[in-house]
Design a protein around this motif. Structure first.
Motif, mmCIF file in Angstrom:
data_model
loop_
_atom_site.group_PDB
_atom_site.id
_atom_site.type_symbol
_atom_site.label_atom_id
_atom_site.label_comp_id
_atom_site.label_asym_id
_atom_site.label_seq_id
_atom_site.Cartn_x
_atom_site.Cartn_y
_atom_site.Cartn_z
ATOM 1 N N ARG A 137 0.828 -1.217 0.000
ATOM 2 C CA ARG A 137 0.000 0.000 0.000
ATOM 3 C C ARG A 137 0.851 1.251 0.000
ATOM 4 O O ARG A 137 0.604 2.206 -0.705
ATOM 5 C CB ARG A 137 -0.824 0.076 1.283
ATOM 6 C CG ARG A 137 -1.866 -0.963 1.370
ATOM 7 C CD ARG A 137 -2.241 -1.142 2.821
ATOM 8 N NE ARG A 137 -3.551 -1.730 2.900
ATOM 9 C CZ ARG A 137 -4.553 -1.193 3.566
ATOM 10 N NH1 ARG A 137 -4.391 -0.067 4.231
ATOM 11 N NH2 ARG A 137 -5.702 -1.783 3.587
ATOM 12 N N GLY A 160 -9.687 5.470 -3.571
ATOM 13 C CA GLY A 160 -10.924 5.302 -2.825
ATOM 14 C C GLY A 160 -10.722 5.184 -1.323
ATOM 15 O O GLY A 160 -11.408 4.416 -0.655
ATOM 16 N N ARG B 72 -4.474 -4.770 -9.874
ATOM 17 C CA ARG B 72 -4.208 -5.486 -8.640
ATOM 18 C C ARG B 72 -4.211 -4.543 -7.446
ATOM 19 O O ARG B 72 -4.753 -4.830 -6.406
ATOM 20 C CB ARG B 72 -2.888 -6.227 -8.718
ATOM 21 C CG ARG B 72 -2.849 -7.411 -7.770
ATOM 22 C CD ARG B 72 -1.437 -7.928 -7.590
ATOM 23 N NE ARG B 72 -0.639 -7.017 -6.806
ATOM 24 C CZ ARG B 72 0.677 -7.054 -6.765
ATOM 25 N NH1 ARG B 72 1.334 -7.914 -7.481
ATOM 26 N NH2 ARG B 72 1.331 -6.207 -5.992
ATOM 27 N N SER B 73 -3.587 -3.369 -7.668
ATOM 28 C CA SER B 73 -3.500 -2.461 -6.536
ATOM 29 C C SER B 73 -4.879 -1.928 -6.173
ATOM 30 O O SER B 73 -5.161 -1.662 -5.025
ATOM 31 C CB SER B 73 -2.544 -1.318 -6.839
ATOM 32 O OG SER B 73 -2.727 -0.894 -8.159
ATOM 33 N N SER B 76 -6.538 -4.300 -3.656
ATOM 34 C CA SER B 76 -6.112 -4.241 -2.267
ATOM 35 C C SER B 76 -6.486 -2.906 -1.631
ATOM 36 O O SER B 76 -6.269 -2.685 -0.461
ATOM 37 C CB SER B 76 -4.614 -4.478 -2.169
ATOM 38 O OG SER B 76 -3.951 -3.553 -2.986
ATOM 39 N N TRP B 77 -7.044 -2.018 -2.439
ATOM 40 C CA TRP B 77 -7.418 -0.721 -1.905
ATOM 41 C C TRP B 77 -8.924 -0.506 -1.834
ATOM 42 O O TRP B 77 -9.387 0.607 -1.745
ATOM 43 C CB TRP B 77 -6.816 0.396 -2.761
ATOM 44 C CG TRP B 77 -5.444 0.700 -2.323
ATOM 45 C CD1 TRP B 77 -4.294 0.242 -2.864
ATOM 46 C CD2 TRP B 77 -5.057 1.524 -1.221
ATOM 47 N NE1 TRP B 77 -3.221 0.721 -2.181
ATOM 48 C CE2 TRP B 77 -3.658 1.518 -1.169
ATOM 49 C CE3 TRP B 77 -5.760 2.278 -0.277
ATOM 50 C CZ2 TRP B 77 -2.942 2.207 -0.207
ATOM 51 C CZ3 TRP B 77 -5.050 2.976 0.675
ATOM 52 C CH2 TRP B 77 -3.660 2.926 0.696
ATOM 53 N N PRO B 79 -12.413 0.323 -0.761
ATOM 54 C CA PRO B 79 -12.652 1.320 0.276
ATOM 55 C C PRO B 79 -13.056 0.730 1.626
ATOM 56 O O PRO B 79 -12.771 1.304 2.653
ATOM 57 C CB PRO B 79 -13.765 2.192 -0.308
ATOM 58 C CG PRO B 79 -14.307 1.424 -1.467
ATOM 59 C CD PRO B 79 -13.222 0.551 -1.956
ATOM 60 N N ALA B 84 -10.502 -4.741 2.525
ATOM 61 C CA ALA B 84 -9.058 -4.586 2.450
ATOM 62 C C ALA B 84 -8.378 -5.697 3.236
ATOM 63 O O ALA B 84 -7.391 -6.266 2.802
ATOM 64 C CB ALA B 84 -8.641 -3.223 2.987
#
Lengths: 201, 320
Positions: A137, A160, B72-73, B76-77, B79, B84
């Motif tokens: 991240r 988001g 992909r990112s 994993s993000w 909201p 997550a």
């Protein structure tokens, strides 16, 4: 506060901030890996290393306000040695080896053998390795900032998540990446003070 | 003042300065923050400098080698925090799978280090074992067991959490059981010393399996087990750190008798220190030493205590 104060200098004829900054970044920071391992090998508590290094940097800046040293390397390690000895005395650490080792220049010379300036290609490779070693991240946020040039708000929208989250990940990533660029491990340090605390005055 | 805290503040300033809404007032505020302490300047300048050095990543652009583009990112993000964490769990699951593939049958594998040696062994389950000088271990790691026998010497363990599967270290007649922690075990004959950096560790007496667990110790604890007794030393993180100084090639002594200190040095070096008389053996020493540097240690003893040194091929005798 008035804008004109911005560039105001203290009265005394001192090294100005620009020169101080140039000296610090150009001559002191390249010694960071050597300085870090010097502290680590002469101080038994590993957790203290960053704190001590920061103290030493502060003392270095204080020590050169009137004149920049002719030999930065020996100045840095002299200040470091004195600081460690003072701290050891204050902490009442019985350690004659500490003192004795610090007296020997051989060790310092040895440590500096690994010091080197990064050329452009090294820098790129290093930046890339540093980025890759960040947690996913954090890496993504740093990438959006550095590569795509997004603001924190844009990054928050893109991913988001809240701006707070972006700010936390970004400052964490900055610190780790800078550590890596300067020859450290690039390990993430999670802020001990929760995000509430602002740097704003 | 806390260095990590200052660095965090500096990072916040640097981040905000790059934002488009950075105003003269902000600039003034930054200026006064910098003027407040040289520590602030050092931390801020360092970050600016290092961060700038990393600017070259921009030239990587969308280089496929760095990061596969967004899909992909994005996942994993998601909201929602729960989503997550599920994504995180999936990621961990994948890693685990790929790690597990090469695990063969649980054939015990031998690892050892010579005198003065030190070596880290990555285990197939993601854990790590670091062997100190003159150490012998056998490992048996498979899908359903994670066991290590410390036959001789000392080792430091960083154990990966794996779905509650225990990780077991056998040393003499003690069994050390953990789930996921950092700790070290040292064996001298039947004496077993366990020091815990992180998490919880259970020590059982394998010779009396029906008894209740001998001891559960946590971070900062050092337990010394021998025969029927287990001695728990006063909680001290510094003590544990000192116990692990060997990982940096360092020996730490604090009011240690010269006899014991010499024995410690002798674990690491071919050149052996012999103490000539009992009076000398009782001298107390303290400090931080390089394990490999027998000569410096001996020289200091000569200078500090006026001890006599008689050196032979691979032996140094010290006497008053």
């Amino acid at each position: 506060m008035d804008r004109t104060e911005l560039g105001a200098e203290p009265a005394a004829p001192m090294i100005d901030d620009a020169a101080l900054n140039a000296w610090f970044c150009g001559q002191v920071l390249p010694l960071e890996p050597a300085l870090t391992s010097f502290i680590r090998s002469n101080w038994r508590i590993a957790e203290d290393v960053l704190e001590l290094r920061q103290d030493i940097y502060e003392r270095l800046l204080a020590g050169v306000r009137l004149e920049l040293p002719t030999n930065t390397k020996s100045f840095v390690f002299t200040v470091a040695r004195n600081h460690l000895i003072n701290q050891a005395v204050r902490a009442r650490i019985v350690s004659f080896e500490l003192v004795a080792d610090l007296e020997s220049d051989a060790q310092v010379t040895d440590l500096c053998a690994t010091e080197r300036h990064l050329d452009a290609r090294d820098q790129l490779r290093r930046a890339r390795d540093g980025l890759e070693s960040l947690p996913p991240r954090c890496r993504e946020v740093v990438r959006l900032r550095k590569v795509e040039g997004l603001t924190t708000k844009e990054a928050a929208e893109r991913l988001g998540v809240g701006v707070d989250t972006i700010e936390r990940q970004l400052t964490m990533g900055m610190r780790a990446l800078v550590d890596f660029m300067l020859g450290g491990s690039g390990k993430i340090v999670r802020p001990r003070f929760a995000g509430k605390r602002q740097a704003r005055l | 003042m806390n260095a990590s805290h200052i660095e965090q503040e500096a990072a916040e300033w640097l981040m905000r300065r790059e934002e488009p809404d950075w105003s003269p007032d902000d600039q003034n505020a930054l200026h006064s923050w910098l003027e407040r302490s040289l520590a602030h300047k050092a931390a801020y300048w360092r970050l600016v400098h290092g961060w700038q050095q990393a600017d070259r990543i921009a030239s990587l652009g969308l280089d496929p080698a760095t990061e596969p583009p967004s899909p992909r990112s994005k996942v994993s993000w998601l909201p929602v925090a729960a989503a997550a964490s599920i994504a995180g769990a999936l990621l961990v699951g994948n890693l685990e799978l790929s790690r597990r593939v090469p695990i063969a049958a649980a054939m015990p594998v031998h690892f050892s280090t010579p005198v003065g040696g030190r070596r880290t062994i990555p285990l197939l389950d993601g854990s790590k074992v670091e062997l100190n000088t003159a150490t012998v271990v056998r490992t048996a790691v498979s899908d359903n067991r994670r066991e290590i026998w410390l036959d001789q010497g000392e080792a430091y363990f960083e154990v990966a959490h794996l779905n509650g599967r225990p990780f077991i270290v056998h040393a003499a007649d003690r069994t050390v059981t953990v789930l996921g922690t950092k700790f070290s075990v040292r064996r001298e004959g039947d004496k077993v010393t366990v020091a815990v950096i992180e998490g919880r560790v259970r020590i059982d007496d394998a010779s009396k399996p029906d008894d209740v667990p001998t001891a559960i110790i946590t971070a900062g604890d050092v337990a010394i087990a021998e025969g029927a007794s287990t001695l728990l030393s006063a909680k001290s993180e510094q003590g544990v750190v000192a116990t692990l100084a060997w990982r940096d090639g360092i020996l730490n002594f604090d009011h240690t008798s010269l006899g014991d200190a010499a024995a410690e040095f002798n674990r690491y070096n071919g050149k052996q220190i012999v103490i000539g008389d009992s009076e000398t053996r009782e001298i107390r020493v303290g400090g931080t030493f390089q394990a490999s540097n027998v000569d410096a240690f001996v020289r200091l003893l000569h200078e500090a205590y006026g001890l006599h040194i008689a050196a032979k091929a691979n032996q140094v005798t010290l006497s008053s």
